[in-house]
Design a protein around this motif. Sequence first.
Motif, PDB file in Angstrom:
ATOM      1  N   UNK A  23       7.669  32.175  -4.388  1.00 16.43           N
ATOM      2  CA  UNK A  23       7.709  33.001  -5.598  1.00 16.43           C
ATOM      3  C   UNK A  23       6.325  33.301  -6.142  1.00 16.43           C
ATOM      4  N   UNK A  24       5.541  34.004  -5.339  1.00 17.90           N
ATOM      5  CA  UNK A  24       4.167  34.304  -5.783  1.00 17.90           C
ATOM      6  C   UNK A  24       4.163  35.352  -6.881  1.00 17.90           C
ATOM      7  N   UNK A  25       3.072  35.392  -7.642  1.00 21.59           N
ATOM      8  CA  UNK A  25       2.952  36.415  -8.682  1.00 21.59           C
ATOM      9  C   UNK A  25       2.446  37.714  -8.081  1.00 21.59           C
ATOM     10  N   UNK A  26       1.765  37.571  -6.953  1.00 18.52           N
ATOM     11  CA  UNK A  26       1.190  38.744  -6.292  1.00 18.52           C
ATOM     12  C   UNK A  26       1.629  38.766  -4.831  1.00 18.52           C
ATOM     13  N   UNK A  27       1.980  39.960  -4.343  1.00 19.13           N
ATOM     14  CA  UNK A  27       2.304  40.092  -2.925  1.00 19.13           C
ATOM     15  C   UNK A  27       1.364  41.132  -2.326  1.00 19.13           C
ATOM     16  N   UNK A  28       0.649  40.718  -1.275  1.00 18.85           N
ATOM     17  CA  UNK A  28      -0.221  41.648  -0.568  1.00 18.85           C
ATOM     18  C   UNK A  28       0.413  41.940   0.777  1.00 18.85           C
ATOM     19  N   UNK A  65      12.155  46.142  -4.468  1.00 18.62           N
ATOM     20  CA  UNK A  65      13.059  45.200  -5.139  1.00 18.62           C
ATOM     21  C   UNK A  65      12.287  43.985  -5.674  1.00 18.62           C
ATOM     22  N   UNK A  66      11.331  43.507  -4.899  1.00 19.36           N
ATOM     23  CA  UNK A  66      10.521  42.380  -5.395  1.00 19.36           C
ATOM     24  C   UNK A  66       9.708  42.804  -6.604  1.00 19.36           C
ATOM     25  N   UNK A  67       9.179  44.026  -6.529  1.00 19.04           N
ATOM     26  CA  UNK A  67       8.392  44.537  -7.633  1.00 19.04           C
ATOM     27  C   UNK A  67       9.223  44.621  -8.912  1.00 19.04           C
ATOM     28  N   UNK A  68      10.494  44.969  -8.741  1.00 18.63           N
ATOM     29  CA  UNK A  68      11.355  45.115  -9.913  1.00 18.63           C
ATOM     30  C   UNK A  68      11.615  43.789 -10.625  1.00 18.63           C
ATOM     31  N   UNK A  95       3.671  41.553  -8.717  1.00 17.83           N
ATOM     32  CA  UNK A  95       2.672  42.607  -8.551  1.00 17.83           C
ATOM     33  C   UNK A  95       2.452  42.832  -7.062  1.00 17.83           C
ATOM     34  N   UNK A  96       2.320  44.136  -6.666  1.00 17.30           N
ATOM     35  CA  UNK A  96       2.225  44.410  -5.235  1.00 17.30           C
ATOM     36  C   UNK A  96       1.078  45.337  -4.907  1.00 17.30           C
TER      37      UNK A  96
END
Lengths: 234, 328
Positions: free
Chosen positions: A155-160, A182-185, A189-190
Amino acid sequence: MIRFDEVSKRYAGGHQALKQVSFELDQGAMAFLTGRSGAGKSTLLKLIMLTERPDQGQIVVGPRNILRLSTKQIPLYRRRIGVVFQDHQLLYDRSVFDNVMLPLRIDAYDKHEAARRVRAALDKVGLLSKEKMNPITLSGGEQQRVGIARAVVNRPQILLADEPTGNLDPELAAEIMLLFEQFNQVGVSMLIASHDLSLITRLRHRILTLDQGSLINDEVYPSRRDSQPHGSGR
Amino acid sequence: MSNSTRTPPGKNTARSQTGAKRGRSAKQRFSGWIEQHIDACADALQRVWTQPLNSLMSLMVVAIALLLPALVYVAGKNMAQFGGSLQNTHRISFYLQPGTSPEQAQALQALMTDHPLVDRVEFISSQQAAADFANWSGLGDVIDSFGGNPLPASLEAHPIDMATDTALQIRDAFASDTAISQVVMDVAWIERLDSLMQLTDRMVLALILVLSLAVLFIIGNTVRTHIAGRDAEIRVMTLIGATRSFISRPFLYNGALQGLLGAALAWGLLLALLQLLAQPAQALLAFYGDEYVFMGMDLRASLFMLAGGLLLGWMGAALSLSRHLNKP
């Protein structure tokens, strides 16, 4: 959430990968990073991951200037960021389940809690039924989804993501992008590097365009445009 | 993501959606940490197990390197029992001046007996000495041919312990007495044996040092190939936030395990070798007297060997990691 201030990076061989790049990405935002191969997309992501260091400028992620993190703090910092690679970087000596489990093992989760989270992540990417299989037996799209499950299981706060759809056909690529949205929703943060303009312009998110290391365009919700100038040039 | 059925309601709902995740109790973290170690152990064991032939070959080299000092140690221990028993017969002979009266001799005997380092003193008269000599050598006629007893009377002092130092102190205490013409003791013999024992001790030490280095490098090298073989895994783990100690752990356990198994193998080989040597060695020892028993490996030395193997393996792995594991 992520802020670049006048960041430059020159590699040892003399190649100038980034030239005074500045931008800011708010918490919960979603942005694409585009440009030709060699424009500096991967370098930019590597700087956020701290696998490379800039020669100039500041990089702030969350509340901190990450360039001031000590060697001991770097692993803990990386656990707050999920990464998806173009070539998945899965380990073929273990099952899908164990691959997704890896970040939780690193973070010392106890087995019950970890197993619950792994199944939740696999369920999310639609691969719960394949948890016992070896990833090498899965299709490219499925492998990429395993990579995504591994990136989000903690469950990271940021996804790269670095060219997450680079090896996929358009239909599968669109599926993967839908997953990211969907993760962004739910608040992640992506930042997604992709040279597939035709795909990302359709999605109507912010697009940062790099050219020879410089940030030449920063568009929010661009209208549909032709994919000719930077088109999928591979 | 689905909510847990195990987590109490309210604790998980909002948080799981925002990505915050530091809500684990200390107990959960601790059991997670223990599980990390169990995983690392299992991983280390699996590495040895999945390549049995390779593992056995390198374990064998480790075992032989550990076996050599252990063999010399056992040999030295058996020699030491000789040293002990030769010193047992250790006594100091004070030869009296010719013409010393029996009273004078008795007074001196009493004086010696009172010395704190002297256990007991025997008086051997000149006649008894001659009789003993005749008995022991069969050359009684030679003494007769002298036309008189040439052998002096003597006092034989037995020290309270076997230390060479004690014997020397006793000698020095009485050597200057006017009634005494000569003092004889087997100091040279004792010292020679002493230095021989010291030499074996040093040899064991030197062998341990040199062969420990060998073990260190053998295991270090095996661990190096493991590190190279798991390059992809190490890279991925580094990228997703594994600490150096987390990545190192299975390799360290693997090194320690190799050291321990190598030592156990050495111990088994040693036992087999000693079994082979026991009978002829015992037969040889029997020539010197019933009190000599062939001694094998003792518990303390065995434990030292196992612990030493374990430690060396660990250190070999640590050495290899420090050279071959890249910085994060």
